[in-house]
Write a protein that holds these residues in place. Structure first.
Motif, short mmCIF file in Angstrom:
data_model
loop_
_atom_site.label_atom_id
_atom_site.label_comp_id
_atom_site.label_asym_id
_atom_site.label_seq_id
_atom_site.Cartn_x
_atom_site.Cartn_y
_atom_site.Cartn_z
N VAL A 102 -8.71 -55.13 16.22
CA VAL A 102 -8.52 -56.57 16.38
C VAL A 102 -7.07 -56.90 16.72
CG1 VAL A 102 -8.72 -58.81 15.24
CG2 VAL A 102 -10.42 -57.04 14.81
N ILE A 103 -6.12 -56.24 16.05
CA ILE A 103 -4.70 -56.49 16.32
C ILE A 103 -4.37 -56.16 17.77
CG2 ILE A 103 -2.36 -55.73 15.77
CD1 ILE A 103 -3.30 -55.32 12.88
N ALA A 104 -4.93 -55.06 18.28
CA ALA A 104 -4.68 -54.68 19.67
C ALA A 104 -5.19 -55.76 20.63
CB ALA A 104 -5.35 -53.34 19.97
N VAL A 105 -6.35 -56.33 20.34
CA VAL A 105 -6.92 -57.39 21.17
C VAL A 105 -6.01 -58.63 21.14
CG1 VAL A 105 -8.85 -59.00 21.42
CG2 VAL A 105 -9.29 -56.59 20.96
N ILE A 106 -5.51 -58.97 19.94
CA ILE A 106 -4.65 -60.14 19.78
C ILE A 106 -3.37 -59.99 20.59
CG2 ILE A 106 -3.25 -61.46 18.12
CD1 ILE A 106 -5.40 -60.73 16.01
N PHE A 107 -2.71 -58.85 20.49
CA PHE A 107 -1.47 -58.63 21.21
C PHE A 107 -1.70 -58.65 22.72
CE2 PHE A 107 0.66 -56.29 17.45
CZ PHE A 107 1.09 -57.50 16.94
N ALA A 239 0.28 -65.69 18.10
CA ALA A 239 -0.18 -64.33 17.76
C ALA A 239 -0.11 -64.11 16.26
CB ALA A 239 0.66 -63.30 18.51
N LEU A 240 0.96 -64.60 15.64
CA LEU A 240 1.11 -64.46 14.18
C LEU A 240 0.00 -65.19 13.44
CD1 LEU A 240 2.71 -63.64 11.66
CD2 LEU A 240 4.11 -65.70 11.98
N ILE A 241 -0.35 -66.39 13.90
CA ILE A 241 -1.41 -67.16 13.26
C ILE A 241 -2.73 -66.41 13.31
CG2 ILE A 241 -2.83 -69.25 13.50
CD1 ILE A 241 -0.28 -70.70 14.43
N VAL A 242 -3.05 -65.81 14.46
CA VAL A 242 -4.32 -65.11 14.60
C VAL A 242 -4.32 -63.82 13.79
CG1 VAL A 242 -5.99 -64.15 16.23
CG2 VAL A 242 -4.64 -66.12 16.88
N VAL A 243 -3.19 -63.10 13.77
CA VAL A 243 -3.10 -61.88 12.95
C VAL A 243 -3.34 -62.23 11.48
CG1 VAL A 243 -1.49 -60.15 12.06
CG2 VAL A 243 -1.63 -60.57 14.51
N GLU A 244 -2.74 -63.34 11.04
CA GLU A 244 -2.88 -63.77 9.65
C GLU A 244 -4.33 -64.09 9.30
OE1 GLU A 244 -0.95 -63.51 6.67
OE2 GLU A 244 0.56 -64.56 7.84
N SER A 246 -7.05 -63.17 10.90
CA SER A 246 -7.93 -62.01 11.04
C SER A 246 -7.88 -61.14 9.79
CB SER A 246 -7.55 -61.18 12.27
OG SER A 246 -6.31 -60.54 12.10
N ASP A 247 -6.69 -61.04 9.17
CA ASP A 247 -6.59 -60.26 7.93
C ASP A 247 -7.37 -60.91 6.80
OD1 ASP A 247 -5.06 -57.97 6.43
OD2 ASP A 247 -4.91 -59.75 5.16
N VAL A 248 -7.36 -62.25 6.75
CA VAL A 248 -8.13 -62.94 5.72
C VAL A 248 -9.62 -62.65 5.90
CG1 VAL A 248 -8.81 -65.21 4.85
CG2 VAL A 248 -6.43 -64.76 5.41
N LEU A 282 0.79 -47.70 10.84
CA LEU A 282 -0.46 -47.06 11.22
C LEU A 282 -0.96 -47.61 12.56
CD1 LEU A 282 -2.34 -44.92 9.97
CD2 LEU A 282 -3.74 -46.80 9.11
N TYR A 283 -0.73 -48.90 12.78
CA TYR A 283 -1.13 -49.50 14.06
C TYR A 283 -0.40 -48.82 15.21
CZ TYR A 283 -1.07 -52.69 18.00
OH TYR A 283 -1.14 -53.20 19.27
#
Length: 358
Positions: A102-107, A239-244, A246-248, A282-283
């Motif tokens: 998911v993080i890769a898609v967001i970036f 990007a920060l908002i979506v990463v946040e 997605s973790d939730v 790890l990412y």
């Protein structure tokens, strides 16, 4: 007991300050070698903490292990607490790997340059630790007062596992994130990156600087139209908002999994923290390779299934396997993950050989 929490949170903040303030003070592209070293550091710290867990619970340090664990009704001795911590750490760590996709898609969606990705992940994970802490506190309170909540968690985990196994799921479109759409309505968003800034003030010196330090910014209509002094978000903030968020979403799956193992708040929180802290490195270590582990998602689904069944049958398993049944569960989880990785590697090798023979 509050002092043990203060000491642990202070240690985590110190490590994060060293990470961003010393070792990653300047934005740069994190190499695979650097990421591998930091991954080893965080994993080493997570495993070494199990030694502290053993002695702290064995000696009832500052009240640890003096209250029965709501999951099994037993006092956590040093050995029992260590087993639960390690099992929780492995489960949370393995489930966090799925977040890398998911993080890769967001970036990629927000076109975040590699040299700024570490900064986004740092603040995203710092916020995630706070949100997870609140979720864990709520979950621990629910389990302590309403034991039947564990069975709801178990059913939820089993259904999630079956969904992962039999239904194809695609990453959500980051642009459709509710908080991102709300942010776009409330605040103007710059079209261009302005270094590693998340927020920009129109008319300031920073608004006239480009992505590369020392260079002037490219024309940005949003900044030019904004009144002097107005606040603007940059694409890095989105990007920060979506990463946040997605973790939730991932925490909704992973936190019930840890409550299948223990409801001791200290064990739940510390295993979560160490699992999440290493996610950034790890990412960078696995982002280019994670797609090759084609069977890892199925292995993660089986882990959730096993943990969910364990939660439902905890009493029977304890009678059949004895007080060390968490140790056996840890072995099963490690075996499933190892099998998923091994089969993925063998499948990738077989595909390469078949392409080479054409």
């Amino acid at each position: 007991m509050i002092w043990i929490w203060i000491a642990f949170i202070g240690f985590v903040l110190l490590m994060l300050a060293l990470d961003l303030g010393v070792f990653h003070r300047r934005a740069h592209v994190v190499s695979i070698r650097e990421a591998a070293i930091w991954s080893s550091v965080w994993i080493g710290l997570g495993l070494a903490f199990s030694v502290f867990v053993y002695f702290a619970y064995e000696n009832k340090l500052l009240g640890l292990g003096t209250v029965p664990d709501p999951v099994d009704g037993l006092l956590n001795s040093g050995a029992r607490a260590t087993q639960k911590y390690l099992l929780g750490y492995v489960v949370e760590k393995s489930l966090s790997v799925d977040n890398i996709f998911v993080i890769a898609v967001i970036f990629d969606y927000f076109s975040v340059p590699r040299r700024y990705q570490h900064r986004v992940l740092f603040w995203g994970i710092l916020g995630a630790l706070v949100l997870r802490g609140l979720m864990i506190a709520l979950g621990a309170r629910l389990v302590a007062e309403f034991h039947w909540v564990l069975y709801l968690f178990a059913i939820f985990l089993i259904l999630t596992a079956l969904k992962m196994l039999f239904l194809e799921s695609k990453p959500a479109d980051p642009g459709r994130n509710m908080l991102v759409r709300l942010a776009r309505r409330i605040l103007p968003i710059t079209d261009k990156l302005h270094g590693q800034r998340f927020v920009l003030r129109a008319g300031s010196e920073a608004s006239r600087q480009g992505e590369v330090p020392g260079e002037a910014a490219e024309p940005d209509p949003v900044v030019d139209r904004a009144r002097p002094g107005a606040l603007l978000l940059t694409p890095l903030a989105l990007a920060l908002i979506v990463v946040e968020t997605s973790d939730v979403i991932f925490a909704v799956d992973s936190i019930p999994a840890i409550f299948a193992i223990t409801a001791d708040p200290f064990l739940v929180f510390t295993s979560n923290v160490f699992a999440v802290l290493g996610l950034r490195s790890l990412y960078f270590a696995l982002a280019g390779m994670v797609a090759r582990f084609r069977y890892l998602k199925a292995a993660l689904a089986l882990v959730l299934l096993v943990v969910g069944v364990k939660m439902l049958l905890a009493g029977c398993l304890k009678l059949a396997l004895g007080e060390h049944f968490n140790l056996y569960l840890l072995a099963v989880v490690l075996a499933i993950l190892s099998a998923g990785i091994t089969v993925s590697v063998l499948g990738e090798r077989r595909d390469k050989e078949s392409r080479g023979n054409r």
